[in-house]
Design a protein around this motif. Structure first.
Motif, short mmCIF file in Angstrom:
data_model
loop_
_atom_site.label_atom_id
_atom_site.label_comp_id
_atom_site.label_asym_id
_atom_site.label_seq_id
_atom_site.Cartn_x
_atom_site.Cartn_y
_atom_site.Cartn_z
N UNK A 77 53.36 38.67 29.86
CA UNK A 77 52.82 39.81 30.60
C UNK A 77 51.30 39.81 30.43
N UNK A 78 50.58 40.07 31.53
CA UNK A 78 49.12 40.18 31.47
C UNK A 78 48.69 41.34 32.36
N UNK A 79 47.71 42.10 31.89
CA UNK A 79 47.13 43.21 32.67
C UNK A 79 45.64 43.28 32.36
N UNK A 80 44.89 43.80 33.31
CA UNK A 80 43.47 44.07 33.07
C UNK A 80 43.36 45.21 32.07
N UNK A 81 42.40 45.11 31.17
CA UNK A 81 42.17 46.15 30.16
C UNK A 81 41.19 47.19 30.70
N UNK A 82 41.42 48.45 30.33
CA UNK A 82 40.50 49.51 30.73
C UNK A 82 40.41 49.68 32.23
N UNK A 89 33.66 52.64 37.26
CA UNK A 89 32.45 51.85 37.44
C UNK A 89 32.32 51.36 38.88
N UNK A 90 33.48 51.05 39.49
CA UNK A 90 33.50 50.57 40.88
C UNK A 90 34.08 51.68 41.74
N UNK A 91 33.26 52.51 42.25
CA UNK A 91 33.73 53.69 42.98
C UNK A 91 34.36 53.34 44.32
N UNK A 92 33.94 52.22 44.90
CA UNK A 92 34.47 51.82 46.20
C UNK A 92 35.87 51.24 46.01
N UNK A 93 36.87 51.88 46.59
CA UNK A 93 38.25 51.44 46.41
C UNK A 93 38.51 50.06 47.01
N UNK A 94 37.82 49.71 48.09
CA UNK A 94 38.00 48.40 48.70
C UNK A 94 37.48 47.31 47.78
N UNK A 95 36.35 47.57 47.12
CA UNK A 95 35.80 46.60 46.19
C UNK A 95 36.69 46.45 44.97
N UNK A 96 37.29 47.55 44.51
CA UNK A 96 38.20 47.48 43.38
C UNK A 96 39.44 46.68 43.76
N UNK A 99 38.63 43.02 43.65
CA UNK A 99 38.56 42.52 42.29
C UNK A 99 39.95 42.28 41.72
N UNK A 100 40.85 43.24 41.89
CA UNK A 100 42.21 43.09 41.37
C UNK A 100 42.91 41.91 42.03
N UNK A 101 42.73 41.77 43.35
CA UNK A 101 43.35 40.66 44.06
C UNK A 101 42.85 39.33 43.53
N UNK A 102 41.57 39.25 43.28
CA UNK A 102 41.00 37.98 42.79
C UNK A 102 41.53 37.67 41.39
N UNK A 103 41.61 38.68 40.55
CA UNK A 103 42.09 38.45 39.18
C UNK A 103 43.56 38.04 39.16
N UNK A 104 44.40 38.73 39.92
CA UNK A 104 45.82 38.42 39.90
C UNK A 104 46.10 37.04 40.50
N UNK A 105 45.34 36.66 41.53
CA UNK A 105 45.51 35.31 42.07
C UNK A 105 45.09 34.26 41.05
#
Length: 338
Positions: A77-82, A89-96, A99-105
Protein backbone atom coordinates in the motif's frame (compact mmCIF):
# COMPACT_ATOMS: atom_id res chain seq x y z
CA UNK A 1 -8.50 34.40 -27.31
CA UNK A 2 -10.75 31.37 -27.82
CA UNK A 3 -9.25 27.90 -28.08
CA UNK A 4 -10.52 25.28 -30.49
CA UNK A 5 -10.26 21.68 -29.28
CA UNK A 6 -8.21 19.52 -31.66
CA UNK A 7 -10.23 16.47 -30.68
CA UNK A 8 -13.87 17.54 -31.09
CA UNK A 9 -13.64 21.02 -32.63
CA UNK A 10 -15.46 22.73 -29.75
CA UNK A 11 -14.57 26.42 -29.34
CA UNK A 12 -13.61 27.06 -25.71
CA UNK A 13 -13.42 30.41 -23.85
CA UNK A 14 -9.99 31.89 -23.12
CA UNK A 15 -7.76 30.37 -20.39
CA UNK A 16 -9.59 27.01 -20.34
CA UNK A 17 -7.31 24.10 -19.44
CA UNK A 18 -9.69 21.34 -20.51
CA UNK A 19 -12.22 21.19 -23.33
CA UNK A 20 -15.72 21.96 -22.07
CA UNK A 21 -17.18 19.38 -24.47
CA UNK A 22 -14.87 16.32 -24.48
CA UNK A 23 -12.52 17.03 -21.54
CA UNK A 24 -9.27 16.93 -23.54
CA UNK A 25 -6.37 18.95 -22.09
CA UNK A 26 -6.00 22.27 -23.93
CA UNK A 27 -3.24 24.29 -22.28
CA UNK A 28 -0.26 23.43 -20.11
CA UNK A 29 -0.80 26.44 -17.79
CA UNK A 30 -0.69 24.60 -14.48
CA UNK A 31 2.20 24.26 -12.07
CA UNK A 32 2.97 20.79 -13.34
CA UNK A 33 5.00 20.06 -16.48
CA UNK A 34 3.54 17.62 -18.97
CA UNK A 35 3.79 14.19 -17.28
CA UNK A 36 5.77 11.47 -18.97
CA UNK A 37 3.65 8.49 -20.08
CA UNK A 38 4.23 5.08 -18.55
CA UNK A 39 6.74 2.92 -20.37
CA UNK A 40 5.04 1.27 -23.29
CA UNK A 41 1.44 1.70 -24.30
CA UNK A 42 -1.13 1.59 -21.53
CA UNK A 43 -4.31 -0.34 -21.95
CA UNK A 44 -7.32 -1.20 -19.85
CA UNK A 45 -8.28 -4.85 -19.88
CA UNK A 46 -11.83 -6.18 -19.74
CA UNK A 47 -11.96 -6.43 -15.95
CA UNK A 48 -11.01 -2.82 -15.43
CA UNK A 49 -7.34 -2.97 -14.43
CA UNK A 50 -4.86 -0.50 -15.94
CA UNK A 51 -1.79 -2.51 -16.95
CA UNK A 52 1.28 -2.08 -19.11
CA UNK A 53 0.51 -3.46 -22.56
CA UNK A 54 3.41 -5.93 -22.51
CA UNK A 55 2.15 -7.43 -19.22
CA UNK A 56 -1.48 -7.79 -20.24
CA UNK A 57 -1.05 -11.11 -22.03
CA UNK A 58 1.11 -12.49 -19.23
CA UNK A 59 -1.54 -11.58 -16.66
CA UNK A 60 -4.19 -13.34 -18.71
CA UNK A 61 -2.04 -16.43 -19.20
CA UNK A 62 -1.43 -16.54 -15.44
CA UNK A 63 -5.15 -16.89 -14.81
CA UNK A 64 -6.25 -13.32 -14.22
CA UNK A 65 -9.89 -14.23 -14.65
CA UNK A 66 -9.74 -17.62 -12.95
CA UNK A 67 -11.85 -18.59 -9.97
CA UNK A 68 -10.55 -17.75 -6.48
CA UNK A 69 -7.14 -19.24 -5.74
CA UNK A 70 -5.06 -19.30 -2.56
CA UNK A 71 -1.67 -17.66 -3.17
CA UNK A 72 1.34 -16.54 -1.16
CA UNK A 73 1.68 -12.87 -2.01
CA UNK A 74 3.18 -9.62 -0.79
CA UNK A 75 0.74 -6.70 -0.52
CA UNK A 76 1.96 -3.12 -0.95
CA UNK A 77 0.00 0.00 0.00
CA UNK A 78 1.26 3.50 -0.83
CA UNK A 79 -0.32 6.93 -0.27
CA UNK A 80 0.84 10.52 -0.44
CA UNK A 81 1.66 11.92 3.01
CA UNK A 82 0.01 15.07 4.30
CA UNK A 83 -2.58 15.16 1.53
CA UNK A 84 -4.76 17.73 3.36
CA UNK A 85 -1.84 20.11 3.91
CA UNK A 86 -0.71 19.65 0.31
CA UNK A 87 -4.23 20.48 -0.88
CA UNK A 88 -4.08 23.74 1.07
CA UNK A 89 -0.76 24.61 -0.58
CA UNK A 90 -2.26 23.94 -4.03
CA UNK A 91 -5.56 25.76 -3.96
CA UNK A 92 -6.38 25.01 -7.59
CA UNK A 93 -8.25 21.70 -7.64
CA UNK A 94 -7.28 21.00 -11.26
CA UNK A 95 -3.60 21.38 -10.43
CA UNK A 96 -4.01 19.10 -7.41
CA UNK A 97 -5.72 16.55 -9.63
CA UNK A 98 -2.81 16.73 -12.11
CA UNK A 99 -0.32 16.14 -9.30
CA UNK A 100 -2.16 13.12 -7.90
CA UNK A 101 -2.54 11.64 -11.38
CA UNK A 102 1.15 12.02 -12.07
CA UNK A 103 2.14 10.46 -8.76
CA UNK A 104 -0.19 7.47 -9.03
CA UNK A 105 0.92 6.76 -12.59
CA UNK A 106 4.52 6.89 -11.42
CA UNK A 107 3.73 4.45 -8.59
CA UNK A 108 1.96 2.11 -11.04
CA UNK A 109 4.94 2.18 -13.38
CA UNK A 110 7.21 1.05 -10.52
CA UNK A 111 4.78 -1.77 -9.67
CA UNK A 112 4.72 -3.07 -13.26
CA UNK A 113 8.50 -2.78 -13.51
CA UNK A 114 8.80 -5.58 -10.95
CA UNK A 115 5.99 -7.77 -12.32
CA UNK A 116 3.50 -6.62 -9.72
CA UNK A 117 -0.13 -5.79 -10.40
CA UNK A 118 -2.10 -2.74 -9.36
CA UNK A 119 -5.12 -4.09 -7.48
CA UNK A 120 -6.84 -0.72 -7.06
CA UNK A 121 -6.18 3.01 -6.94
CA UNK A 122 -7.01 4.58 -3.57
CA UNK A 123 -7.39 8.26 -4.35
CA UNK A 124 -3.85 9.54 -3.81
CA UNK A 125 -2.21 6.10 -3.80
CA UNK A 126 -2.70 2.46 -4.70
CA UNK A 127 -2.71 -1.15 -3.55
CA UNK A 128 -0.51 -3.63 -5.42
CA UNK A 129 -0.03 -7.40 -5.46
CA UNK A 130 3.29 -9.20 -5.94
CA UNK A 131 3.04 -12.94 -6.49
CA UNK A 132 -0.36 -12.99 -8.21
CA UNK A 133 -1.45 -13.52 -10.86
CA UNK A 134 2.21 -13.97 -11.93
CA UNK A 135 3.89 -16.17 -9.32
CA UNK A 136 7.38 -15.36 -8.02
CA UNK A 137 9.47 -17.08 -5.39
CA UNK A 138 10.83 -13.67 -4.31
CA UNK A 139 7.69 -11.52 -4.25
CA UNK A 140 8.75 -9.77 -1.02
CA UNK A 141 12.03 -8.69 -2.60
CA UNK A 142 10.30 -7.40 -5.72
CA UNK A 143 7.76 -5.46 -3.65
CA UNK A 144 10.49 -3.74 -1.60
CA UNK A 145 12.45 -2.84 -4.71
CA UNK A 146 9.28 -1.29 -6.16
CA UNK A 147 8.75 0.65 -2.91
CA UNK A 148 12.32 1.97 -2.96
CA UNK A 149 11.88 3.09 -6.57
CA UNK A 150 8.64 4.85 -5.64
CA UNK A 151 10.40 6.86 -2.94
CA UNK A 152 13.33 7.65 -5.23
CA UNK A 153 11.08 8.78 -8.09
CA UNK A 154 8.96 10.87 -5.74
CA UNK A 155 12.07 12.54 -4.34
CA UNK A 156 13.08 13.59 -7.86
CA UNK A 157 9.58 14.93 -8.59
CA UNK A 158 9.48 16.79 -5.28
CA UNK A 159 12.80 18.50 -5.97
CA UNK A 160 11.55 19.45 -9.45
CA UNK A 161 8.35 21.03 -8.12
CA UNK A 162 9.47 22.33 -4.72
CA UNK A 163 9.78 25.97 -5.76
CA UNK A 164 6.38 25.97 -7.44
CA UNK A 165 4.58 23.98 -4.73
CA UNK A 166 6.27 25.49 -1.71
CA UNK A 167 6.20 22.05 -0.05
CA UNK A 168 7.81 18.64 -0.32
CA UNK A 169 5.92 15.65 -1.71
CA UNK A 170 6.35 12.49 0.33
CA UNK A 171 4.66 9.12 0.52
CA UNK A 172 4.32 6.40 3.14
CA UNK A 173 4.38 2.71 2.21
CA UNK A 174 3.44 -0.49 4.04
CA UNK A 175 4.06 -4.14 3.09
CA UNK A 176 2.93 -7.50 4.45
CA UNK A 177 3.16 -11.06 3.12
CA UNK A 178 0.93 -14.06 3.57
CA UNK A 179 -1.73 -16.32 2.14
CA UNK A 180 -4.74 -14.70 0.47
CA UNK A 181 -7.57 -15.63 -1.87
CA UNK A 182 -7.11 -13.98 -5.27
CA UNK A 183 -9.32 -13.93 -8.32
CA UNK A 184 -12.12 -12.12 -10.07
CA UNK A 185 -14.80 -10.73 -7.78
CA UNK A 186 -17.92 -8.74 -8.58
CA UNK A 187 -20.74 -9.15 -11.09
CA UNK A 188 -20.97 -9.43 -14.85
CA UNK A 189 -21.39 -5.65 -14.97
CA UNK A 190 -18.14 -4.93 -13.10
CA UNK A 191 -15.41 -7.36 -12.08
CA UNK A 192 -11.98 -6.78 -10.58
CA UNK A 193 -9.03 -9.03 -9.83
CA UNK A 194 -8.25 -8.59 -6.16
CA UNK A 195 -6.92 -10.22 -2.99
CA UNK A 196 -9.07 -11.00 0.05
CA UNK A 197 -7.83 -11.86 3.55
CA UNK A 198 -6.40 -10.55 6.82
CA UNK A 199 -3.05 -10.03 5.10
CA UNK A 200 -4.56 -7.19 3.05
CA UNK A 201 -5.97 -5.49 6.14
CA UNK A 202 -2.69 -5.73 8.03
CA UNK A 203 -0.69 -4.34 5.11
CA UNK A 204 -3.05 -1.36 5.01
CA UNK A 205 -2.69 -0.78 8.77
CA UNK A 206 1.10 -0.93 8.54
CA UNK A 207 1.04 1.67 5.78
CA UNK A 208 -1.12 3.93 7.93
CA UNK A 209 1.45 3.65 10.75
CA UNK A 210 4.34 4.66 8.47
CA UNK A 211 5.53 8.25 8.66
CA UNK A 212 6.21 10.52 5.66
CA UNK A 213 8.93 9.08 3.45
CA UNK A 214 8.96 5.76 5.30
CA UNK A 215 8.67 2.17 4.08
CA UNK A 216 7.46 -0.18 6.83
CA UNK A 217 7.32 -3.95 6.46
CA UNK A 218 5.94 -6.66 8.70
CA UNK A 219 8.16 -9.19 10.44
CA UNK A 220 7.05 -11.79 7.89
CA UNK A 221 8.46 -9.70 5.04
CA UNK A 222 11.58 -8.84 7.03
CA UNK A 223 12.50 -12.50 7.62
CA UNK A 224 12.33 -13.21 3.89
CA UNK A 225 14.63 -10.40 2.76
CA UNK A 226 16.80 -9.38 5.73
CA UNK A 227 19.92 -10.60 3.91
CA UNK A 228 19.22 -8.25 0.96
CA UNK A 229 18.18 -4.97 2.61
CA UNK A 230 19.15 -2.90 5.65
CA UNK A 231 16.41 -2.41 8.25
CA UNK A 232 15.74 -0.51 11.45
CA UNK A 233 13.68 -2.43 14.00
CA UNK A 234 10.78 -0.48 15.49
CA UNK A 235 8.82 -0.89 18.70
CA UNK A 236 5.78 -3.19 18.26
CA UNK A 237 2.87 -1.34 16.66
CA UNK A 238 -0.66 -1.22 18.05
CA UNK A 239 -2.72 -1.30 14.88
CA UNK A 240 -6.43 -0.58 14.59
CA UNK A 241 -8.51 -3.73 14.32
CA UNK A 242 -5.59 -6.03 15.27
CA UNK A 243 -5.58 -7.28 18.85
CA UNK A 244 -1.91 -8.23 19.19
CA UNK A 245 1.05 -5.83 18.77
CA UNK A 246 2.66 -6.12 15.33
CA UNK A 247 6.42 -6.16 14.86
CA UNK A 248 7.52 -3.86 12.05
CA UNK A 249 10.79 -2.83 10.45
CA UNK A 250 11.74 0.29 8.52
CA UNK A 251 13.51 -0.25 5.19
CA UNK A 252 16.72 1.78 4.99
CA UNK A 253 18.00 0.58 1.60
CA UNK A 254 19.77 -2.27 -0.16
CA UNK A 255 22.77 -3.95 1.45
CA UNK A 256 26.15 -3.16 -0.06
CA UNK A 257 26.97 -6.88 0.17
CA UNK A 258 23.71 -8.86 -0.01
CA UNK A 259 23.63 -12.38 1.35
CA UNK A 260 21.66 -15.46 0.41
CA UNK A 261 17.91 -15.64 1.00
CA UNK A 262 17.86 -19.42 0.78
CA UNK A 263 18.06 -21.95 3.57
CA UNK A 264 17.81 -21.55 7.33
CA UNK A 265 20.73 -19.94 9.12
CA UNK A 266 22.72 -22.47 11.16
CA UNK A 267 20.94 -25.47 9.66
CA UNK A 268 22.49 -27.84 7.11
CA UNK A 269 20.87 -30.86 5.48
CA UNK A 270 22.36 -33.14 2.79
CA UNK A 271 21.05 -32.80 -0.75
CA UNK A 272 18.61 -35.56 -1.67
CA UNK A 273 17.45 -36.81 -5.07
CA UNK A 274 19.89 -34.95 -7.34
CA UNK A 275 22.82 -37.39 -7.55
CA UNK A 276 22.31 -37.96 -11.27
CA UNK A 277 22.29 -34.28 -12.17
CA UNK A 278 25.33 -33.60 -9.97
CA UNK A 279 27.25 -36.47 -11.59
CA UNK A 280 26.56 -35.09 -15.08
CA UNK A 281 27.98 -31.73 -14.05
CA UNK A 282 31.05 -33.41 -12.57
CA UNK A 283 31.60 -35.38 -15.77
CA UNK A 284 31.50 -32.16 -17.79
CA UNK A 285 34.15 -30.54 -15.59
CA UNK A 286 36.40 -33.62 -15.62
CA UNK A 287 36.16 -33.81 -19.41
CA UNK A 288 37.06 -30.13 -19.61
CA UNK A 289 40.17 -30.65 -17.48
CA UNK A 290 41.31 -33.65 -19.50
CA UNK A 291 40.48 -32.47 -23.02
CA UNK A 292 41.16 -28.77 -22.36
CA UNK A 293 37.92 -27.89 -24.15
CA UNK A 294 35.10 -25.76 -22.77
CA UNK A 295 31.73 -27.17 -21.83
CA UNK A 296 28.27 -25.61 -21.46
CA UNK A 297 25.54 -26.85 -19.12
CA UNK A 298 22.12 -25.31 -18.48
CA UNK A 299 20.13 -26.08 -15.33
CA UNK A 300 16.43 -25.27 -15.62
CA UNK A 301 13.28 -26.14 -13.71
CA UNK A 302 10.27 -24.77 -11.88
CA UNK A 303 10.62 -22.46 -8.89
CA UNK A 304 11.54 -24.33 -5.71
CA UNK A 305 12.62 -27.56 -7.42
CA UNK A 306 16.22 -27.32 -6.19
CA UNK A 307 18.28 -25.59 -8.89
CA UNK A 308 20.14 -23.29 -6.51
CA UNK A 309 20.93 -26.12 -4.09
CA UNK A 310 22.31 -28.24 -6.95
CA UNK A 311 24.57 -25.41 -8.09
CA UNK A 312 25.70 -24.81 -4.50
CA UNK A 313 26.72 -28.46 -4.11
CA UNK A 314 28.46 -28.34 -7.47
CA UNK A 315 30.48 -25.25 -6.47
CA UNK A 316 31.63 -26.95 -3.26
CA UNK A 317 33.08 -29.78 -5.37
CA UNK A 318 34.78 -27.33 -7.71
CA UNK A 319 36.70 -25.86 -4.78
CA UNK A 320 38.77 -29.06 -4.78
CA UNK A 321 39.78 -28.65 -8.44
CA UNK A 322 42.10 -26.18 -10.24
CA UNK A 323 39.10 -24.32 -11.64
CA UNK A 324 38.30 -20.61 -11.47
CA UNK A 325 34.64 -19.90 -10.68
CA UNK A 326 32.98 -16.68 -11.85
CA UNK A 327 29.38 -15.89 -10.86
CA UNK A 328 26.83 -13.43 -12.18
CA UNK A 329 23.32 -12.62 -10.98
CA UNK A 330 20.20 -11.12 -12.48
CA UNK A 331 17.11 -9.86 -10.69
CA UNK A 332 13.98 -11.84 -11.53
CA UNK A 333 11.61 -9.41 -13.19
CA UNK A 334 10.37 -8.62 -16.63
CA UNK A 335 12.79 -6.02 -17.97
CA UNK A 336 14.80 -7.43 -20.85
CA UNK A 337 18.58 -7.75 -20.67
CA UNK A 338 20.74 -7.18 -23.73
Amino acid sequence: MTIQCKNCGFVNPPNMRFCGNCGLRLLETGILPTPEPLAGKESTNQIGELVGADLLDRFRQAGLEAAGQRRQVTILFVDLSGYTHLSEQISDSEQMYELVQRCTKMFANDVYKYDGMVDKFTGDGLMALFGAPIAHENSAELAIRAALDMQADLEVLSAELKDRLGAEIKAHIGLHSGSVIVGGVGSNMMMNYTAIGDVVNQASRIETAAGPGMILVSDVVYRQVRSLFDFEALAPLQLKGISQPVRAHRVLGTKSKPGSVRGIEGLYAPMVGRDGELERLNQAVNAMNIEKLGRFAAVSGEAGIGKSRLISEFKSLLSQLPVQVLEGYSLIYRKGIS
